[in-house]
Design a protein around this motif. Sequence first.
Motif, PDB file in Angstrom:
ATOM      1  N   LEU B  19     -50.722  68.986  76.707  1.00  0.00           N
ATOM      2  CA  LEU B  19     -51.642  68.215  77.555  1.00  0.00           C
ATOM      3  C   LEU B  19     -51.385  68.522  79.020  1.00  0.00           C
ATOM      4  O   LEU B  19     -50.236  68.626  79.454  1.00  0.00           O
ATOM      5  CB  LEU B  19     -51.438  66.713  77.325  1.00  0.00           C
ATOM      6  N   GLU B  20     -52.466  68.639  79.771  1.00  0.00           N
ATOM      7  CA  GLU B  20     -52.348  68.770  81.230  1.00  0.00           C
ATOM      8  C   GLU B  20     -52.074  67.372  81.806  1.00  0.00           C
ATOM      9  O   GLU B  20     -52.603  66.384  81.315  1.00  0.00           O
ATOM     10  CB  GLU B  20     -53.660  69.308  81.825  1.00  0.00           C
ATOM     11  N   ASN B  21     -51.263  67.302  82.827  1.00  0.00           N
ATOM     12  CA  ASN B  21     -50.925  66.038  83.487  1.00  0.00           C
ATOM     13  C   ASN B  21     -50.546  64.932  82.503  1.00  0.00           C
ATOM     14  O   ASN B  21     -51.145  63.850  82.506  1.00  0.00           O
ATOM     15  CB  ASN B  21     -52.092  65.549  84.357  1.00  0.00           C
ATOM     16  N   PRO B  22     -49.572  65.168  81.661  1.00  0.00           N
ATOM     17  CA  PRO B  22     -49.193  64.138  80.685  1.00  0.00           C
ATOM     18  C   PRO B  22     -48.413  63.003  81.356  1.00  0.00           C
ATOM     19  O   PRO B  22     -47.852  63.194  82.440  1.00  0.00           O
ATOM     20  CB  PRO B  22     -48.272  64.909  79.725  1.00  0.00           C
ATOM     21  N   ASP B  23     -48.402  61.853  80.713  1.00  0.00           N
ATOM     22  CA  ASP B  23     -47.569  60.753  81.203  1.00  0.00           C
ATOM     23  C   ASP B  23     -46.115  60.972  80.832  1.00  0.00           C
ATOM     24  O   ASP B  23     -45.222  60.422  81.468  1.00  0.00           O
ATOM     25  CB  ASP B  23     -48.074  59.420  80.624  1.00  0.00           C
ATOM     26  N   LEU B  41     -47.593  63.668  75.991  1.00  0.00           N
ATOM     27  CA  LEU B  41     -48.444  62.542  75.575  1.00  0.00           C
ATOM     28  C   LEU B  41     -49.012  61.801  76.776  1.00  0.00           C
ATOM     29  O   LEU B  41     -48.478  61.879  77.892  1.00  0.00           O
ATOM     30  CB  LEU B  41     -47.658  61.594  74.665  1.00  0.00           C
ATOM     31  N   LYS B  42     -50.102  61.115  76.525  1.00  0.00           N
ATOM     32  CA  LYS B  42     -50.753  60.277  77.558  1.00  0.00           C
ATOM     33  C   LYS B  42     -50.898  58.859  77.023  1.00  0.00           C
ATOM     34  O   LYS B  42     -51.111  58.658  75.814  1.00  0.00           O
ATOM     35  CB  LYS B  42     -52.139  60.833  77.893  1.00  0.00           C
ATOM     36  N   LEU B  43     -50.791  57.908  77.942  1.00  0.00           N
ATOM     37  CA  LEU B  43     -50.970  56.497  77.593  1.00  0.00           C
ATOM     38  C   LEU B  43     -52.306  56.009  78.114  1.00  0.00           C
ATOM     39  O   LEU B  43     -52.776  56.437  79.172  1.00  0.00           O
ATOM     40  CB  LEU B  43     -49.879  55.647  78.234  1.00  0.00           C
ATOM     41  N   SER B  44     -52.897  55.109  77.360  1.00  0.00           N
ATOM     42  CA  SER B  44     -54.111  54.447  77.816  1.00  0.00           C
ATOM     43  C   SER B  44     -54.078  53.032  77.268  1.00  0.00           C
ATOM     44  O   SER B  44     -53.921  52.849  76.044  1.00  0.00           O
ATOM     45  CB  SER B  44     -55.331  55.225  77.305  1.00  0.00           C
ATOM     46  N   PHE B  45     -54.191  52.040  78.177  1.00  0.00           N
ATOM     47  CA  PHE B  45     -54.121  50.633  77.772  1.00  0.00           C
ATOM     48  C   PHE B  45     -52.880  50.356  76.912  1.00  0.00           C
ATOM     49  O   PHE B  45     -52.952  49.684  75.890  1.00  0.00           O
ATOM     50  CB  PHE B  45     -55.388  50.206  77.028  1.00  0.00           C
ATOM     51  N   GLY B  46     -51.763  50.933  77.322  1.00  0.00           N
ATOM     52  CA  GLY B  46     -50.499  50.634  76.654  1.00  0.00           C
ATOM     53  C   GLY B  46     -50.306  51.315  75.313  1.00  0.00           C
ATOM     54  O   GLY B  46     -49.359  51.003  74.580  1.00  0.00           O
ATOM     55  N   GLN B  47     -51.197  52.225  74.985  1.00  0.00           N
ATOM     56  CA  GLN B  47     -51.042  52.928  73.708  1.00  0.00           C
ATOM     57  C   GLN B  47     -51.004  54.443  73.921  1.00  0.00           C
ATOM     58  O   GLN B  47     -51.566  54.935  74.913  1.00  0.00           O
ATOM     59  CB  GLN B  47     -52.221  52.596  72.777  1.00  0.00           C
ATOM     60  N   ILE B  48     -50.361  55.121  73.001  1.00  0.00           N
ATOM     61  CA  ILE B  48     -50.371  56.588  73.055  1.00  0.00           C
ATOM     62  C   ILE B  48     -51.776  57.041  72.642  1.00  0.00           C
ATOM     63  O   ILE B  48     -52.157  56.949  71.475  1.00  0.00           O
ATOM     64  CB  ILE B  48     -49.292  57.178  72.125  1.00  0.00           C
ATOM     65  N   SER B  49     -52.532  57.469  73.655  1.00  0.00           N
ATOM     66  CA  SER B  49     -53.934  57.790  73.381  1.00  0.00           C
ATOM     67  C   SER B  49     -54.125  59.270  73.056  1.00  0.00           C
ATOM     68  O   SER B  49     -55.105  59.650  72.413  1.00  0.00           O
ATOM     69  CB  SER B  49     -54.792  57.409  74.584  1.00  0.00           C
ATOM     70  N   GLU B  50     -53.211  60.079  73.548  1.00  0.00           N
ATOM     71  CA  GLU B  50     -53.275  61.513  73.231  1.00  0.00           C
ATOM     72  C   GLU B  50     -51.849  62.024  73.092  1.00  0.00           C
ATOM     73  O   GLU B  50     -50.961  61.605  73.852  1.00  0.00           O
ATOM     74  CB  GLU B  50     -53.952  62.298  74.357  1.00  0.00           C
ATOM     75  N   ILE B  51     -51.641  62.921  72.158  1.00  0.00           N
ATOM     76  CA  ILE B  51     -50.311  63.515  71.995  1.00  0.00           C
ATOM     77  C   ILE B  51     -50.479  64.930  71.426  1.00  0.00           C
ATOM     78  O   ILE B  51     -51.355  65.174  70.574  1.00  0.00           O
ATOM     79  CB  ILE B  51     -49.401  62.631  71.094  1.00  0.00           C
TER      80      ILE B  51
END
Lengths: 385, 121
Positions: B19-23, B41-51
């Motif tokens: 992922l580009e610009n991951p959390d 991975l990326k977070l969205s609304f407190g959840q792992i939204s992309e990994i």
Amino acid sequence: MHRAYMDANATTPLLPEVMEAMRPFWMEDFGNASSIHRQGQRARTAVDRAREALAEFFYCRESEVVFNSGGTEGDNTALFGLVRPGDHLITTAIEHSAVLRAAERLEEHGAEVTFVPPLANGLIDPAAIREAIRPNTRLISVMLANNETGVLQPVEEMGKIAAETGVFFHIDAVQGAGKVAFDVRRFGCQLLSISAHKMHGPKGVGALYVRRGTPLEPLVVGGSHERRQRAGTENVPGIVGLGRAAELAMACLEDGTIARMTGLRDRLEKGILKLSDTGVNGGGAPRVANTTNIRFEQVEGEALVIALDLKGVAVSGGSACHSGSTEPSHVLMAMGLDKNAARASLRFSLLRTATEADVDQVLSVVPEAVEHLRAISPVAAGTAG
Amino acid sequence: MYSPQVLDHFEHPRNAGVLENPDAAAQVENPACGDVLKLTLKLSFGQISEIRFQVKGCVASMACGSAVTELALGKSPAQARTLRKEALLAAVGGLPPASQHAAQLALDTLDAALDQLHLRG
């Protein structure tokens, strides 16, 4: 799906002629070759006939052929049968484990062992063997052809060195059988081991050439079989199969089969080398006709073996995973490859019966499989770190 | 030797890539066998939204890398922390005894990525 079997150095299937030769000796001619009645005589005749074939194969006397259970037993017999505590053994870092583990055991029991390393191309320099000789050197044990790279060792030169210095010489010829012509006098060896299943014979049977007068102590004792060199009721069907396989191997050395295999192997190699970041291990040295060992940088060999297997191509990697610690090939490491390069290497070894279609299939599936694995790797293509 | 699930993940890896610009991003190497796993991975609304995962390693490591992304996706970091080896092994239909370390590598890499979130926290 057509399956291309490219793992002949692991084992080979029986040829139909071998199967047919063996067939009567399971049920009809089941006799013990040591029995003097009719059934026993038939078994004895068959064993004698196979011994004639092996004598021709080795280019030796019939009385110098000892049948056994295969390459590991032959190698073990050669080392344990000659080397005593206080003696010195010279072998190489690229031998099969049947020799290496036996050498280590001799070391534990008070013998001295020198493991001569190979040159970067996989060849053992005969001069290095000569330099290793000490006053107490008893035996030199070197393989004819390496199982992983196919590199052929200059055994004749080593045999001369052994003769000049009065040292016994054993050749592990398991991977050379049926690929190069044997002549134990020219090789200058007292001992030479082969296995039937590497040359389209059955598993569990092999032979050891023992030059007359060699003071070899038997590994297996008991009855007086094999001129007291190897006790145990003869594996008559197996020995018959080995004899037939040896006859067929001799024929294939003269009928153009080897040139055909070389052509197939070279086409396979050339096709694969079109892929980026690939190379042949041992490519600069003389090799047997059927083997190539190819490095696929940034790829884990085990994953590529399974990927190719799923696409109908059977090959072998040099390493195996043991409880989370992958042991890279000791052969490739000794040639100077680092762990990653050794683990990225696969062996393609063609059967005598390999076809153009087999090579076509390999070339049609390898690029995609390699690219799949490279695409998913964090180490390839500059995404590391 | 490998389960059908392992071979399925191996042939059809889920969430492969980077992922580009991951959390959070973590790359862990198993020192014993040299296998390398990378997770972003990326977070969205407190959840792992992309990994996404990348791996250089054996079939088992690839399967576990793929399966761990499926198990972590949609979970909160705290939930993802509780992921057990047994659950990952079950997801891949079990592993041969010599390959169990592959599951550990996947969980260690996930933990290393989640640590980054905590540090940023």
